[in-house]
Design a protein around this motif. Structure first.
Motif, PDB file in Angstrom:
ATOM      1  N   SER A 135     -61.924  12.504   4.350  1.00 62.46           N
ATOM      2  CA  SER A 135     -61.808  12.275   2.912  1.00 62.46           C
ATOM      3  C   SER A 135     -60.354  11.927   2.618  1.00 62.46           C
ATOM      4  CB  SER A 135     -62.238  13.508   2.118  1.00 62.46           C
ATOM      5  OG  SER A 135     -61.377  14.597   2.378  1.00 62.46           O
ATOM      6  N   ALA A 186     -61.152   9.079  -2.556  1.00 64.21           N
ATOM      7  CA  ALA A 186     -62.447   9.748  -2.709  1.00 64.21           C
ATOM      8  C   ALA A 186     -62.377  10.824  -3.783  1.00 64.21           C
ATOM      9  CB  ALA A 186     -62.889  10.349  -1.383  1.00 64.21           C
ATOM     10  N   TYR A 243     -66.498   3.998   1.924  1.00 63.03           N
ATOM     11  CA  TYR A 243     -66.887   5.359   1.575  1.00 63.03           C
ATOM     12  C   TYR A 243     -68.410   5.438   1.521  1.00 63.03           C
ATOM     13  CZ  TYR A 243     -62.023   5.658   0.263  1.00 63.03           C
ATOM     14  OH  TYR A 243     -60.643   5.618   0.318  1.00 63.03           O
TER      15      TYR A 243
END
Length: 322
Positions: free
Chosen positions: A155, A159, A119
């Motif tokens: 996403s 997340a 991420y």
């Protein structure tokens, strides 16, 4: 989830401290005098509304921690230290989600070679490592704005869970599907880091001219490479009045991350991955980047020679640009 913050300096210490303060489980990873101070005295987190003394768990490496399936790794070291940290921690669990809470755009690529779930995090968080065991976050009402998204794009539920924990801890954390677009915008802003480190914080005409030229080179390079980034209006709307500078009692205002590296005499600086990223793309796409080349080279020499920040004037630096 348990957050393991790898590199508990300015950014990592603030993120980890605020998560801990809000009741999340956190382990900080530090070394040297900072590790000893955290181990014996806990983390002192200084904010405009007061100082918190936080008994956060701390280790000095992956060997001191038993991995868990619910661990989330937050990488907050400077980019020049990323490979060593990624090698060490991937050996303990390459399936774990890893968040790159760092400047530049290289860390995510390095991480994806070693971790399946990577991420990106675009960190807008003024913060200072004041001394071992002590970090400062002087912005209000929020400590920072941390866009987060899956790398290279998208996403997911993880997340969103991380973002919810961050927002419950006094930070804004928009979940975005195009996190690298935000990180490239931050890269352009970070081109000033080397200039501040080398020339100090004097805002004279020579310095303003150098910064304008450095950013113009960056914009030209990103255009040539076909790389999109968030624009000034979008950044202003996101920031709004959410990161106001405020006085923190007992802490003098400090400089940016590169300025702090020189002040602490660490012997390294992240210019290769900020100005150097623009130089790399410029060479790959045939775009001249003379100002960023000089900033990269000069900042690196300051770090190697452990020179104090601000030792050159902007006029002297401008004279080095061919």
């Amino acid at each position: 989830m348990r957050y393991i913050v790898i590199g508990a300096g300015a950014v990592g210490g603030v993120i980890g401290g605020l998560l801990h303060k809000s009741g999340r489980e956190v382990v900080l990873v530090a070394r040297g005098a900072h590790y000893e101070a955290l181990r014996t005295e806990g983390l002192r987190l200084m904010r405009p509304d007061g100082t918190s003394h936080l008994p956060v768990a701390v280790v000095d490496g992956p060997q001191a921690l038993e991995p868990r399936e619910d661990d989330v790794l937050v990488l907050a070291v400077k980019t020049q230290d990323s490979e060593a940290a990624l090698d060490a921690w991937s050996a303990r669990g390459s399936e774990l989600p890893l968040v790159c809470a760092q400047n530049g755009v290289e860390n995510e690529r390095l991480a994806l070679r070693r971790f399946r779930q990577v991420y990106g995090m675009c960190v807008w968080m003024p913060s200072t490592y004041l001394q071992p065991g002590v970090v400062v976050a002087p912005s209000a009402p929020y400590a920072g704005i941390l866009h987060i998204g899956r790398y290279p794009s998208g996403s997911d539920a993880t997340a969103k869970l991380i973002a919810a924990d961050l927002e419950a801890s006094g930070m804004l954390a928009p979940v975005v599907a195009d996190v690298m677009r935000w990180k490239y915008a931050k890269l352009l802003a970070n081109l000033a880091n080397a200039l501040e480190a080398v020339c100090g914080q004097d805002d004279g005409a020579d310095r303003r001219e150098l910064l304008l030229r450095a950013v113009a080179e960056g914009e030209a390079v990103l255009a040539a490479a076909g790389i999109r980034y968030a624009g000034a209006a979008e950044l202003a709307e996101t920031r709004g009045d959410r990161l106001r500078p405020a006085t923190v009692e007992g802490a003098e205002p400090g400089g940016g991350s590169s300025w702090q590296s020189l002040t602490r005499g660490t012997g390294s600086i992240e210019a290769d991955f900020l100005n150097g990223e623009i130089v790399l793309l410029g060479r790959a796409h045939g775009v001249p980047t003379p100002v960023n080349e000089v900033l990269q080279r000069t900042a690196n020499s300051f770090a190697r020679e452990r020179r104090r920040p601000g030792a050159l004037t902007a006029g002297e630096l401008a004279a080095l640009v061919s």
